[in-house]
Motif scaffolding. Structure first.
Motif, PDB file in Angstrom:
ATOM      1  N   ARG A 151       0.761  -1.059  -0.047  1.00 11.27           N
ATOM      2  CA  ARG A 151      -0.507   0.255  -0.040  1.00 11.27           C
ATOM      3  C   ARG A 151       0.908   1.319  -0.629  1.00 11.27           C
ATOM      4  O   ARG A 151       1.717   1.261   0.479  1.00 11.27           O
ATOM      5  N   LYS A 152       0.588   2.557  -0.519  1.00 12.82           N
ATOM      6  CA  LYS A 152       0.980   3.674  -0.057  1.00 12.82           C
ATOM      7  C   LYS A 152       0.917   3.503   1.030  1.00 12.82           C
ATOM      8  O   LYS A 152       0.743   4.113   1.715  1.00 12.82           O
ATOM      9  N   GLY A 153       2.357   4.338   1.093  1.00 11.88           N
ATOM     10  CA  GLY A 153       3.310   4.708   2.534  1.00 11.88           C
ATOM     11  C   GLY A 153       3.267   3.364   3.222  1.00 11.88           C
ATOM     12  O   GLY A 153       3.448   4.251   4.483  1.00 11.88           O
ATOM     13  N   ALA A 154       3.431   2.029   3.017  1.00  7.88           N
ATOM     14  CA  ALA A 154       3.516   1.529   4.269  1.00  7.88           C
ATOM     15  C   ALA A 154       4.840   1.105   4.508  1.00  7.88           C
ATOM     16  O   ALA A 154       4.970   0.348   5.428  1.00  7.88           O
ATOM     17  N   PHE A 155       5.773   2.162   4.003  1.00  7.46           N
ATOM     18  CA  PHE A 155       7.212   1.998   4.073  1.00  7.46           C
ATOM     19  C   PHE A 155       8.106   3.067   3.296  1.00  7.46           C
ATOM     20  O   PHE A 155       6.767   3.690   2.594  1.00  7.46           O
ATOM     21  N   THR A 156       8.955   3.384   3.360  1.00  2.00           N
ATOM     22  CA  THR A 156      10.029   4.343   3.395  1.00  2.00           C
ATOM     23  C   THR A 156      10.408   3.926   2.000  1.00  2.00           C
ATOM     24  O   THR A 156      10.687   3.149   1.264  1.00  2.00           O
ATOM     25  N   GLY A 157       9.167   5.193   0.784  1.00  2.00           N
ATOM     26  CA  GLY A 157       9.408   5.074  -0.559  1.00  2.00           C
ATOM     27  C   GLY A 157       8.418   4.081  -1.325  1.00  2.00           C
ATOM     28  O   GLY A 157       8.488   4.234  -2.419  1.00  2.00           O
ATOM     29  N   ALA A 158       7.195   3.599  -0.704  1.00  2.00           N
ATOM     30  CA  ALA A 158       6.759   3.825  -1.057  1.00  2.00           C
ATOM     31  C   ALA A 158       4.949   4.570  -1.537  1.00  2.00           C
ATOM     32  O   ALA A 158       4.186   4.889  -1.046  1.00  2.00           O
ATOM     33  N   ALA A 159       5.837   5.494  -2.485  1.00  2.00           N
ATOM     34  CA  ALA A 159       4.738   6.552  -2.973  1.00  2.00           C
ATOM     35  C   ALA A 159       3.551   6.441  -3.676  1.00  2.00           C
ATOM     36  O   ALA A 159       2.891   7.369  -2.992  1.00  2.00           O
ATOM     37  N   GLU A 160       3.404   5.101  -4.235  1.00  2.00           N
ATOM     38  CA  GLU A 160       1.988   4.972  -4.289  1.00  2.00           C
ATOM     39  C   GLU A 160       1.574   3.052  -4.725  1.00  2.00           C
ATOM     40  O   GLU A 160       2.815   2.233  -4.327  1.00  2.00           O
ATOM     41  N   GLU A 161       0.455   2.830  -4.173  1.00  2.00           N
ATOM     42  CA  GLU A 161       0.156   1.954  -4.347  1.00  2.00           C
ATOM     43  C   GLU A 161       0.457   0.788  -5.115  1.00  2.00           C
ATOM     44  O   GLU A 161       1.015   1.315  -6.548  1.00  2.00           O
ATOM     45  N   ARG A 162       0.986  -0.524  -5.255  1.00  2.00           N
ATOM     46  CA  ARG A 162       1.823  -1.144  -5.901  1.00  2.00           C
ATOM     47  C   ARG A 162       1.031  -2.667  -5.943  1.00  2.00           C
ATOM     48  O   ARG A 162       1.769  -3.440  -4.864  1.00  2.00           O
ATOM     49  N   ASP A 163       1.252  -3.065  -6.986  1.00  2.00           N
ATOM     50  CA  ASP A 163       0.660  -4.624  -6.639  1.00  2.00           C
ATOM     51  C   ASP A 163       2.128  -5.220  -7.660  1.00  2.00           C
ATOM     52  O   ASP A 163       2.490  -5.314  -7.758  1.00  2.00           O
ATOM     53  N   LYS A 214      -1.356  -7.287   0.501  1.00  2.00           N
ATOM     54  CA  LYS A 214      -0.038  -6.279   0.889  1.00  2.00           C
ATOM     55  C   LYS A 214       0.103  -6.499   1.686  1.00  2.00           C
ATOM     56  O   LYS A 214       0.095  -5.902   3.015  1.00  2.00           O
ATOM     57  N   ILE A 215       1.608  -5.889   1.670  1.00  2.00           N
ATOM     58  CA  ILE A 215       2.219  -4.462   3.335  1.00  2.00           C
ATOM     59  C   ILE A 215       1.395  -3.635   3.051  1.00  2.00           C
ATOM     60  O   ILE A 215       1.335  -2.426   2.767  1.00  2.00           O
ATOM     61  N   GLY A 216       1.374  -3.305   4.131  1.00  2.00           N
ATOM     62  CA  GLY A 216       0.107  -1.984   5.034  1.00  2.00           C
ATOM     63  C   GLY A 216      -0.993  -2.305   4.720  1.00  2.00           C
ATOM     64  O   GLY A 216      -1.907  -1.263   5.545  1.00  2.00           O
ATOM     65  N   ALA A 217      -1.236  -2.746   3.931  1.00  2.00           N
ATOM     66  CA  ALA A 217      -2.969  -4.003   4.325  1.00  2.00           C
ATOM     67  C   ALA A 217      -3.267  -4.546   4.897  1.00  2.00           C
ATOM     68  O   ALA A 217      -2.562  -4.909   6.091  1.00  2.00           O
ATOM     69  N   THR A 218      -4.562  -4.119   6.033  1.00  2.00           N
ATOM     70  CA  THR A 218      -5.116  -4.909   7.169  1.00  2.00           C
ATOM     71  C   THR A 218      -6.450  -5.720   6.898  1.00  2.00           C
ATOM     72  O   THR A 218      -6.907  -6.828   7.238  1.00  2.00           O
TER      73      THR A 218
END
Length: 487
Positions: free
Chosen positions: A211-223, A261-265
């Motif tokens: 998810r966007k913001g899940a970690f440093t550098g995750a500027a947008e959501e990605r599959d 996804k990383i950052g998803a609930t």
């Protein structure tokens, strides 16, 4: 046009009714049975596009029906309904020939996806008498290739996980693409992943997305790879190189058919067929503790073994023609006298990939597009894969004792190619210090592999039958350095 007919076999009246209503709304004809006996009677009377059966029935097991339907000449796909968490039952059913499985409580969306996938098999292109299909890239008429194409045709009619084994360069990814192209998933994505080329710290993000913001550098959501291959096929190449921590997460994703996804609930469902490939012996990796046994059983439901090129040299003429047509264009290149005989006399340890490289190099030196024997630059004697393995397993040759070198003030890394200082041999020619002797033997073997490949670590690792990561670890542990390490 008559609607496809589905057979539902389940002793739970409520579930049977739910399945019937769902399938009828999809525009399908439905028959239902509560026992094995009723199901067998209906199978004798009608042809079905799909059979859907529970695993436990009043008069027997659905597994019996799976085996009977799979062995029938009608080749009707059959799927099973398993109890929640019964992953072992699903694997047994897939090994017995089930097309796919679905877990209780039945998710209707997943059911519809599975049914549509089975119905697409009706439109599959028929195979030729030699097992080939239109547009196939599996070239050759040898007995080994005809058998391989027949296996691929059968495997394409299933959604079961497949483990492809074979030597490096034997065409594992090509076989995986062929299975996908002949399957009901052909119109969906085929995603190939080299598990040995992904840094361990990025594996979870690459496979499952973030998810966007899940970690440093995750500027947008990605599959991730699973989402990218949704509805299609995900090939895990060199799966033996996966670290143990990632193996646990991969096992859950395959069993549950859901990823987070990383950052998803929450998790999201994915529909992918898994095809894994490796040139290593996965069973041996399990014994060595480098690969999880439960994941091995999950991936190794059906095994497809690819023959090396040296075992199907009768296929050389069409293979050479196909490679030259791709490299130079149809009719733009030809073989001179004796070239085909020279190729037949070569063992091709690199298999199809090496054949392509040999022809591409020869074409660059050829005059007017005619390849001569001298253009091939084949080495006179190239050991076979079996010969290399035997040489690697054999002890180092006994050498006469030499004076021990004067110790340096500080330990220095051994340059590649430097002969190891042999351990002093005791009575009977046995080493006085076995651990030190074995270290010297291993250092010498790795050094020779690096020399033969001109210090190309990827090729040296393939030559030794290990991953690049393992080779780097052994070089560091044994203090082996290549010229570019000291640059």
């Amino acid at each position: 046009m008559t609607a496809p007919r589905i057979l539902v076999v389940d002793d739970e009246a409520d579930l049977r009714e739910l399945l019937e209503i769902t399938l009828l709304k999809m525009g399908l004809d439905v028959d239902s049975a509560a026992t094995l006996r009723q199901a067998r009677g209906l199978l004798e009377e009608h042809d079905y596009a799909l059979v859907l059966t529970d695993m436990r029935l009043p008069d027997g097991l659905g597994l019996e029906l799976v085996r009977e339907v799979h062995a029938s000449p009608k080749a009707t796909p059959i799927a099973v309904i398993t109890a929640y968490g019964s992953a072992e039952n699903a694997v047994v059913a897939l090994k017995a020939g089930a097309f796919d499985y679905i877990s209780k409580p039945v998710a209707l969306d997943a059911l519809r996806v599975m049914v549509r996938s089975a119905l697409r098999l009706l439109d599959a292109a028929p195979a030729q008498p030699d097992g080939s299909v239109p547009g196939s890239r599996m070239i050759g008429t040898s007995t080994a290739m005809q058998s391989l194409r027949a296996q691929i045709g059968r495997l394409a009619r299933s959604n079961a996980p497949i483990s492809i084994t074979g030597e490096s360069g034997s065409g594992k990814e090509l076989a995986a693409r062929e299975i996908h192209a002949q399957s009901s998933r052909a119109s969906k994505p085929f995603v190939a992943v080299n598990c040995g080329a992904i840094p361990e710290t990025l594996m979870e993000a690459e496979f499952f997305g973030y998810r966007k913001g899940a970690f440093t550098g995750a500027a947008e959501e990605r599959d991730g790879f699973f989402q990218a291959a949704n509805g299609g096929t995900l090939m895990l190449d060199e799966v033996a190189d996966l670290p143990l921590a990632m193996q646990v997460k991969l096992l859950r994703a395959i069993q549950e058919r859901r990823v987070r996804k990383i950052g998803a609930t929450s998790e999201e469902p994915v529909d992918v067929r898994i095809i894994s490939a490796t040139h290593q012996d996965l069973a041996r990796c399990v014994e060595q503790g480098r690969f999880r046994q439960d994941l091995f059983y999950r991936l190794n439901v059906i095994e497809l073994s690819l023959p090396p090129l040296r075992e199907r040299l009768d296929d050389l003429p069409p293979l050479v023609d196909a490679v030259l047509a791709r490299l130079a264009g149809p009719g733009q290149a030809a073989l001179g006298p004796g070239v085909l005989d020279a190729l037949r006399a070569y063992s091709f340890p690199g298999n199809i990939r090496e054949l392509e490289n040999v022809l591409e190099r020869a074409l660059a030196f050829a005059n007017d597009g005619v390849i001569e024997v001298g253009d091939l630059s084949l080495k006179a004697a190239r050991p076979s894969e079996a010969g290399r393995e035997a040489a690697a397993a054999a002890p180092a040759p006994v050498q006469a004792p030499v004076p021990a070198p004067v110790a340096e003030p500080e330990a220095a890394t051994a340059p590649v190619g430097a002969a190891p200082g042999p351990a002093m041999l005791g009575p009977g020619g046995l080493p006085g210090n076995l651990p030190e002797y074995l270290i010297q033997v291993e250092r010498d073997i790795i050094g020779r592999a690096l020399q033969q490949t001109q210090f190309n670590r990827t090729q040296a690792a393939a030559l030794l039958g290990i991953s690049v990561r393992q080779l780097r670890y052994q070089m560091q542990k044994l203090e082996i350095s290549a010229p570019d390490d000291n640059a």
